[in-house]
Write a protein that holds these residues in place. Structure first.
Motif, PDB file in Angstrom:
ATOM      1  N   PHE A  63      24.171  73.267  16.037  1.00 61.96           N
ATOM      2  CA  PHE A  63      22.712  73.406  16.163  1.00 61.96           C
ATOM      3  C   PHE A  63      21.947  72.950  14.911  1.00 61.96           C
ATOM      4  O   PHE A  63      20.729  73.048  14.862  1.00 61.96           O
ATOM      5  CB  PHE A  63      22.329  74.842  16.553  1.00 61.96           C
ATOM      6  N   ARG A  64      22.633  72.505  13.869  1.00 59.32           N
ATOM      7  CA  ARG A  64      22.001  71.812  12.714  1.00 59.32           C
ATOM      8  C   ARG A  64      21.024  72.668  11.909  1.00 59.32           C
ATOM      9  O   ARG A  64      20.206  72.114  11.170  1.00 59.32           O
ATOM     10  CB  ARG A  64      21.254  70.556  13.184  1.00 59.32           C
ATOM     11  N   ASP A  65      21.086  73.980  12.100  1.00 55.44           N
ATOM     12  CA  ASP A  65      20.112  74.861  11.453  1.00 55.44           C
ATOM     13  C   ASP A  65      20.868  75.936  10.690  1.00 55.44           C
ATOM     14  O   ASP A  65      21.594  76.713  11.316  1.00 55.44           O
ATOM     15  CB  ASP A  65      19.231  75.476  12.565  1.00 55.44           C
ATOM     16  N   PRO A  93      30.409  75.187  11.751  1.00 53.85           N
ATOM     17  CA  PRO A  93      29.941  75.398  10.373  1.00 53.85           C
ATOM     18  C   PRO A  93      29.388  74.198   9.607  1.00 53.85           C
ATOM     19  O   PRO A  93      28.927  74.381   8.478  1.00 53.85           O
ATOM     20  CB  PRO A  93      31.204  75.903   9.667  1.00 53.85           C
ATOM     21  N   ASN A  94      29.363  72.995  10.182  1.00 55.10           N
ATOM     22  CA  ASN A  94      28.992  71.831   9.368  1.00 55.10           C
ATOM     23  C   ASN A  94      27.482  71.608   9.252  1.00 55.10           C
ATOM     24  O   ASN A  94      26.974  70.527   9.506  1.00 55.10           O
ATOM     25  CB  ASN A  94      29.674  70.559   9.898  1.00 55.10           C
ATOM     26  N   THR A  95      26.781  72.664   8.874  1.00 53.60           N
ATOM     27  CA  THR A  95      25.337  72.583   8.620  1.00 53.60           C
ATOM     28  C   THR A  95      25.105  72.384   7.131  1.00 53.60           C
ATOM     29  O   THR A  95      26.055  72.253   6.358  1.00 53.60           O
ATOM     30  CB  THR A  95      24.651  73.876   9.096  1.00 53.60           C
ATOM     31  N   GLY A 145      36.697  77.466  11.959  1.00 55.51           N
ATOM     32  CA  GLY A 145      36.632  76.075  12.411  1.00 55.51           C
ATOM     33  C   GLY A 145      35.269  75.734  12.945  1.00 55.51           C
ATOM     34  O   GLY A 145      34.363  76.565  12.913  1.00 55.51           O
ATOM     35  N   GLU A 146      35.109  74.474  13.397  1.00 59.32           N
ATOM     36  CA  GLU A 146      36.231  73.604  13.526  1.00 59.32           C
ATOM     37  C   GLU A 146      36.734  73.207  12.152  1.00 59.32           C
ATOM     38  O   GLU A 146      35.963  72.919  11.233  1.00 59.32           O
ATOM     39  CB  GLU A 146      35.907  72.370  14.386  1.00 59.32           C
ATOM     40  N   ILE A 147      38.073  73.179  12.034  1.00 55.06           N
ATOM     41  CA  ILE A 147      38.723  72.770  10.800  1.00 55.06           C
ATOM     42  C   ILE A 147      38.995  71.275  10.937  1.00 55.06           C
ATOM     43  O   ILE A 147      39.708  70.843  11.838  1.00 55.06           O
ATOM     44  CB  ILE A 147      40.035  73.548  10.591  1.00 55.06           C
ATOM     45  N   GLU A 151      37.763  62.910   8.767  1.00 56.05           N
ATOM     46  CA  GLU A 151      36.332  62.792   8.495  1.00 56.05           C
ATOM     47  C   GLU A 151      35.536  62.873   9.799  1.00 56.05           C
ATOM     48  O   GLU A 151      35.878  62.266  10.800  1.00 56.05           O
ATOM     49  CB  GLU A 151      36.095  61.443   7.796  1.00 56.05           C
ATOM     50  N   SER A 152      34.469  63.667   9.787  1.00 50.37           N
ATOM     51  CA  SER A 152      33.490  63.684  10.878  1.00 50.37           C
ATOM     52  C   SER A 152      32.178  64.137  10.251  1.00 50.37           C
ATOM     53  O   SER A 152      32.103  64.267   9.024  1.00 50.37           O
ATOM     54  CB  SER A 152      33.950  64.612  12.012  1.00 50.37           C
ATOM     55  N   THR A 153      31.152  64.378  11.059  1.00 47.26           N
ATOM     56  CA  THR A 153      29.848  64.754  10.500  1.00 47.26           C
ATOM     57  C   THR A 153      29.969  65.945   9.551  1.00 47.26           C
ATOM     58  O   THR A 153      30.540  66.971   9.915  1.00 47.26           O
ATOM     59  CB  THR A 153      28.873  65.115  11.643  1.00 47.26           C
ATOM     60  N   GLY A 154      29.421  65.816   8.359  1.00 41.83           N
ATOM     61  CA  GLY A 154      29.421  66.942   7.416  1.00 41.83           C
ATOM     62  C   GLY A 154      30.443  66.821   6.309  1.00 41.83           C
ATOM     63  O   GLY A 154      30.365  67.531   5.307  1.00 41.83           O
ATOM     64  N   MET A 287      31.396  59.069  19.178  1.00 39.99           N
ATOM     65  CA  MET A 287      31.650  60.465  18.796  1.00 39.99           C
ATOM     66  C   MET A 287      33.107  60.574  18.345  1.00 39.99           C
ATOM     67  O   MET A 287      33.899  59.663  18.562  1.00 39.99           O
ATOM     68  CB  MET A 287      31.356  61.421  19.963  1.00 39.99           C
ATOM     69  N   ASN A 288      33.446  61.695  17.727  1.00 44.61           N
ATOM     70  CA  ASN A 288      34.822  61.948  17.283  1.00 44.61           C
ATOM     71  C   ASN A 288      35.380  63.171  18.005  1.00 44.61           C
ATOM     72  O   ASN A 288      34.710  64.195  17.986  1.00 44.61           O
ATOM     73  CB  ASN A 288      34.855  62.235  15.780  1.00 44.61           C
ATOM     74  N   PRO A 289      36.578  63.094  18.556  1.00 43.65           N
ATOM     75  CA  PRO A 289      37.332  61.876  18.820  1.00 43.65           C
ATOM     76  C   PRO A 289      36.545  60.968  19.749  1.00 43.65           C
ATOM     77  O   PRO A 289      35.657  61.438  20.462  1.00 43.65           O
ATOM     78  CB  PRO A 289      38.613  62.391  19.478  1.00 43.65           C
ATOM     79  N   SER A 314      31.027  71.816  24.997  1.00 44.42           N
ATOM     80  CA  SER A 314      30.243  70.567  24.945  1.00 44.42           C
ATOM     81  C   SER A 314      30.435  69.746  23.678  1.00 44.42           C
ATOM     82  O   SER A 314      30.250  68.551  23.685  1.00 44.42           O
ATOM     83  CB  SER A 314      28.757  70.887  25.114  1.00 44.42           C
ATOM     84  N   ASP A 315      30.781  70.380  22.548  1.00 43.58           N
ATOM     85  CA  ASP A 315      30.700  69.705  21.255  1.00 43.58           C
ATOM     86  C   ASP A 315      29.307  69.086  21.099  1.00 43.58           C
ATOM     87  O   ASP A 315      29.167  67.941  20.657  1.00 43.58           O
ATOM     88  CB  ASP A 315      31.799  68.649  21.081  1.00 43.58           C
ATOM     89  N   HIS A 316      28.296  69.869  21.488  1.00 48.22           N
ATOM     90  CA  HIS A 316      26.894  69.438  21.374  1.00 48.22           C
ATOM     91  C   HIS A 316      26.600  69.036  19.921  1.00 48.22           C
ATOM     92  O   HIS A 316      26.586  69.874  19.033  1.00 48.22           O
ATOM     93  CB  HIS A 316      25.999  70.607  21.799  1.00 48.22           C
TER      94      HIS A 316
HETATM   95  N1  LIG Z   1      31.932  65.232  17.443  1.00 51.63           N
HETATM   96  C1  LIG Z   1      31.247  64.468  16.620  1.00 51.63           C
HETATM   97  O1  LIG Z   1      31.341  63.246  16.698  1.00 51.63           O
HETATM   98  N2  LIG Z   1      30.399  64.990  15.702  1.00 51.63           N
HETATM   99  C2  LIG Z   1      30.198  66.367  15.373  1.00 51.63           C
HETATM  100  C3  LIG Z   1      31.285  66.895  14.510  1.00 51.63           C
HETATM  101  C4  LIG Z   1      32.611  67.036  15.209  1.00 51.63           C
HETATM  102  O2  LIG Z   1      32.735  67.807  16.158  1.00 51.63           O
HETATM  103  O3  LIG Z   1      33.555  66.374  14.817  1.00 51.63           O
HETATM  104  C5  LIG Z   1      28.834  66.530  14.669  1.00 51.63           C
HETATM  105  O4  LIG Z   1      28.599  67.631  14.163  1.00 51.63           O
HETATM  106  O5  LIG Z   1      28.043  65.578  14.654  1.00 51.63           O
END
Ligand SMILES: NC(=O)N[C@@H](CC(=O)O)C(=O)O
Ligand SMILES: [Zn+2]
Ligand SMILES: [Zn+2]
Length: 471
Positions: A63-65, A93-95, A145-147, A151-154, A287-289, A314-316
């Motif tokens: 949710f980026r917040d 947790p990657n905020t 996690g996610e652990i 490399e991905s966002t954050g 997106m990743n994966p 969803s990995d929203h």
């Molecule tokens: N899935 C993605 O491609 N990006 C996710 C991070 C993640 O879940 O790896 C994100 O927070 O943008």
């Protein structure tokens, strides 16, 4: 006096939709019956023959917040969830700052409590904070996690050595470790190897199936070799290779009758999109994966049906359209999805790709069990459980349109695809989405603490948060 009586509903019973009424008291389900002969209640809901199922539990949202609220914040994200029939989310947790210590957790909790319209748990990140993992566990994170193994966002990815140290700490407190499984070494190697490759699907080739396979295998092995292995849950699995490895490990760990120790989830984009969609989506499909072949996507649907995959999440991961509107290699990874998860799954039921019964299992019952939310009354439409409900008309398929969604994210990878959206979403007996608008109060959502939360002698929660932290 009961708070709410839902009349004229249809409920799934032994594979059949049965005309039913649902009685709700103090936000919990009091009973489900053909007819309650009562005349006093606070609120009557006429379901108009809609089908009622448990609202979805989305165990994987970003949710980026705090930090990147222009992409999403706890209000927009939770409204998006509610309008999509989700009444519980676990937020990752990657905020900015990330949730890797007490202050990060305290700040996120404060934002979420103020703004969320639905119930939520907060996950704890794992970086070089191995000595703080037990503390954030005691402070009430849902799971670890996610652990990030790659490399991905954050930029929170860690080495396999650190992963081993972390898993053993997580095992000691009997918590769940949620893993983003991609192999960083292979990704880096491919990045260099394919540096002049301008193919539209290059992202899928930089992170091929093997990338996920290696990471899943390594993670299971590293965990096995720790003194006290952790319970593992693999996030957004996307390949037959990963699913087969997990199934094999599950079998080895789980003699008949024992609880499963390794679980996995799949994201809707790995079920309903594939590398074929790159032509249409371009960087919006990054997106990743990454997106996989159409054959892999078909396999994932089959594995979800057969029980090899335990949950859908969803990995929203919202990023704005202008941020995506750059060359493939510099585009951020991630797609929005919290509002379209249930609509896509319900549309898949109508297309006979999956049964409604299985959708209920993988979107509510199983995630509640995996993430320990059933102990807080989540995940079942049965007496005593929270009245978190999704009402829908199974014949009402509509094209998904980004302009109708509630996320800040101004696009969806599912534009034009079929969705069956909720006619109503209830959270603890409150109508939060009435099919047309959000009618929930900002901040009504409750924090769902993890099982490690410290309590006092009377079993009461002690929330060790600094209420005066800055925004
Ligand atoms: N899935 C993605 O491609 N990006 C996710 C991070 C993640 O879940 O790896 C994100 O927070 O943008
Ligand atoms: Zn991830
Ligand atoms: Zn994620």
């Amino acid at each position: 006096m009961p708070d709410v009586l839902i009349q004229n509903a249809r409920v799934l019973e032994d594979g059949r939709l049965v005309p039913s009424e649902i009685l709700i008291e103090d936000g919990k389900i009091k009973g489900i019956a053909k007819e309650f002969r009562i005349s006093s209640y606070d609120e009557l809901i006429n379901a108009d023959k809609m089908v009622v199922i448990p609202a979805g539990i989305d165990g994987h949202v970003h949710f980026r917040d705090p930090g990147m609220t222009y992409k999403e914040d706890w209000y927009s994200g939770s409204c998006s969830a509610a309008a999509g029939g989700i009444a519980t989310v676990l937020e990752h947790p990657n905020t900015l700052p990330p949730v890797i210590d007490k202050s990060g957790l305290s700040l996120k909790l404060k934002h979420a409590k103020k703004k969320s319209v639905i119930d939520f748990g907060i996950n704890g990140g794992v970086t070089n904070n191995v000595d703080q993992l037990k503390e954030i566990w005691r402070l009430g994170i849902s799971v670890f996690g996610e652990i990030f193994m790659a490399e991905s966002t954050g930029g929170l990815n860690i080495s396999n050595d650190t992963l081993g140290d972390a898993l053993s700490k997580i095992g000691e407190v009997d918590a769940l470790a949620c893993i983003h499984a991609e192999d960083e070494a292979l990704r880096l190697e491919n990045e260099v190897l394919l540096k002049n490759d301008t193919g539209i699907d290059v992202h899928s080739r930089i992170r091929p199936n093997e990338c996920e396979e290696i990471a899943v295998r390594d993670c299971i092995k590293i965990n096995k070799d720790t003194a006290v292995p952790a319970r593992l849950h693999f996030c957004h699995t996307s390949t037959p290779e990963a699913v087969s490895l997990i199934a094999k490990a599950q079998k080895e760990l789980s003699p008949v009758g024992n609880a499963r120790k390794i679980t996995c989830e799949v994201a809707p984009h790995h079920l309903f999109l594939s590398t074929k969609d790159y032509n249409k989506l371009g960087t919006l499909g990054k997106m990743n994966p990454p997106l996989r072949s159409p054959e892999d996507a078909a396999y994932m649907i089959q594995a979800l049906n057969s029980g090899l995959i335990n949950a859908v999440a969803s990995d929203h991961a919202p990023h704005m359209h202008y941020e995506k509107d750059v060359p493939m290699r510099s585009a951020p990874s991630g797609v929005p999805g919290v509002e379209t998860l249930m609509p896509l799954m319900l549309a898949a039921v109508r297309k006979n790709l999956i049964s409604l019964e299985r959708v209920i299992q993988v979107t509510s019952r199983n995630p509640a069990h995996i993430f320990g939310l059933d102990r807080l009354g989540k995940g079942s439409m049965a007496e005593g459980y929270d009245a978190d409900l999704l009402l829908f008309d199974p014949k009402k398929t509509v094209p998904i349109k980004s302009k109708n969604l509630h996320t800040h994210c101004d696009w969806t990878p599912y534009e034009g695809m079929d969705g069956i959206f909720p006619g109503m979403t209830l959270s603890r007996g409150d109508v939060v989405w009435d099919g047309f608008q959000i009618i929930a109060k900002k901040g009504r959502g409750a924090f769902l603490p993890g099982a490690g939360l410290k309590t006092d002698e009377d079993g009461k929660m002690i929330l060790e948060y600094d209420e005066d932290d800055d925004e």
